[in-house]
Write an enzyme that holds these catalytic residues in place. Structure first.
Site, PDB file in Angstrom:
ATOM      1  N   ASP A  31      -4.006  -4.995  -5.200  1.00 33.45           N
ATOM      2  CA  ASP A  31      -4.845  -3.957  -5.795  1.00 33.45           C
ATOM      3  C   ASP A  31      -5.977  -3.672  -4.818  1.00 33.45           C
ATOM      4  O   ASP A  31      -6.184  -4.417  -3.853  1.00 33.45           O
ATOM      5  CB  ASP A  31      -5.404  -4.400  -7.152  1.00 33.45           C
ATOM      6  CG  ASP A  31      -6.263  -3.326  -7.810  1.00 33.45           C
ATOM      7  OD1 ASP A  31      -5.842  -2.154  -7.805  1.00 33.45           O
ATOM      8  OD2 ASP A  31      -7.356  -3.643  -8.297  1.00 33.45           O
ATOM      9  N   ASN A  67      -3.024   1.771  -9.803  1.00 29.99           N
ATOM     10  CA  ASN A  67      -2.484   3.073 -10.192  1.00 29.99           C
ATOM     11  C   ASN A  67      -2.564   4.088  -9.070  1.00 29.99           C
ATOM     12  O   ASN A  67      -1.646   4.893  -8.885  1.00 29.99           O
ATOM     13  CB  ASN A  67      -3.250   3.594 -11.413  1.00 29.99           C
ATOM     14  CG  ASN A  67      -2.767   2.993 -12.705  1.00 29.99           C
ATOM     15  OD1 ASN A  67      -1.944   3.563 -13.413  1.00 29.99           O
ATOM     16  ND2 ASN A  67      -3.270   1.806 -13.036  1.00 29.99           N
ATOM     17  N   HIS A 111      -8.455  -1.783 -13.273  1.00 34.20           N
ATOM     18  CA  HIS A 111      -9.836  -2.223 -13.502  1.00 34.20           C
ATOM     19  C   HIS A 111     -10.272  -1.963 -14.945  1.00 34.20           C
ATOM     20  O   HIS A 111     -11.128  -2.673 -15.475  1.00 34.20           O
ATOM     21  CB  HIS A 111     -10.803  -1.469 -12.575  1.00 34.20           C
ATOM     22  CG  HIS A 111     -10.819  -1.950 -11.162  1.00 34.20           C
ATOM     23  ND1 HIS A 111      -9.810  -1.643 -10.264  1.00 34.20           N
ATOM     24  CD2 HIS A 111     -11.722  -2.687 -10.461  1.00 34.20           C
ATOM     25  CE1 HIS A 111     -10.098  -2.174  -9.087  1.00 34.20           C
ATOM     26  NE2 HIS A 111     -11.252  -2.811  -9.183  1.00 34.20           N
TER      27      HIS A 111
END
Length: 273
Positions: free
Chosen positions: A12, A76, A190
């Site tokens: 991430d 994402n 997040h």
């Protein structure tokens, strides 16, 4: 069945993917995990698609160098930015956060109005709308970019009673509330860290879909499908790698993973990978 003890690789832009790690550990406690948080270049969500693709490819190369058996893009923005050819080149299975979340949201909505919050890059990509059209062409997505959520999480502004976070969230969520959406996709890993604030503002009648959580479930299904599960009866390990300060990462990561991270994170030079 064979016993595949190789770790699952998760990446991430920063801390957010730890929500996926937590769900992986809850549902598959025996699996080993290698986590890379690109804390030196966070956030991805305000950058161009080509830049995000370059970052994501570097992140995946690093995970492959650690001998992972699967890569989970717990981001994402990266999931929306990577192209099919980026994924086809991988020698291991790949799971992203976008499509699992879309499938769950499509099944959860009762009125066909689905809210989506994400980084500006994720919202700008239109990837969620395209994916939803394939699953439920009649569903309407009401998207709201939330550029400040990632910095708030990365800097520890996560308490449910934090006034700054509440005011920011109220402004971001206003168009989704006004639309009457009964389902809200948390289109950034997040954002579940802010779930108490988001849930309070949206109200109890709105279903929140955690994209990172759904990616973890998809990863489990994938491992079972390809007979790649770790069959050990002992708890797996987690290795943490970051591209910036390990101290800051450890301080803000502990509330997410539920255990001390200090002394366990290693800083790397991701640009050299």
């Amino acid at each position: 069945m064979k016993n595949d003890i190789r770790p699952i690789g998760v990446f991430d832009s920063g801390l957010g993917g730890l929500t996926t790690v937590s769900e992986l550990r809850r549902t598959m406690p025996e699996e080993n995990i290698v986590y890379f948080g690109d804390t030196g270049r966070v956030p991805y969500g305000t950058r161009s698609r080509e830049t995000v693709r370059r970052y994501a490819r570097q992140d995946m190369r690093f995970l492959l160098s650690r001998g992972v058996k699967m890569i989970v893009a717990a981001c994402n923005t990266a999931s929306a930015s990577l192209l099919p050819e980026d994924i086809e080149k991988l020698p291991v299975p790949f799971v992203e956060v976008l499509h699992p979340a879309v499938e769950v949201a499509a099944a959860a909505t009762r009125n066909g109005r689905i809210g989506l919050i994400g980084t500006p890059a994720t919202i700008r990509s239109g990837a969620y709308e395209r994916a939803m059209h394939l699953v439920n062409p009649k569903a309407q997505i009401i998207a709201s970019p939330c550029a400040l959520f990632v910095p708030l999480v990365e800097n520890g502004f996560t308490a449910p009673d934090n006034e700054v976070t509440r005011l920011v969230a109220e402004q971001y969520l206003a168009p989704v509330r006004k639309s009457g959406a009964d389902t809200l996709i948390l289109g950034c890993t997040h954002y579940p860290v802010l779930k108490p604030v988001i849930s309070r503002i949206m109200g109890g009648g709105v279903t929140l879909v955690d994209s990172g959580q759904e990616a973890a479930h998809a990863a489990k299904r994938c491992l079972m499908q390809y007979d790649m599960c770790n069959l050990s009866r002992t708890a797996g390990s987690v290795e943490y790698f970051v591209s910036d300060s390990t101290e800051t990462f450890a301080e803000n990561a502990r509330p997410i993973v539920g255990e001390p991270v200090a002394g366990r994170a290693v800083q790397i030079d991701i640009e050299s990978v």
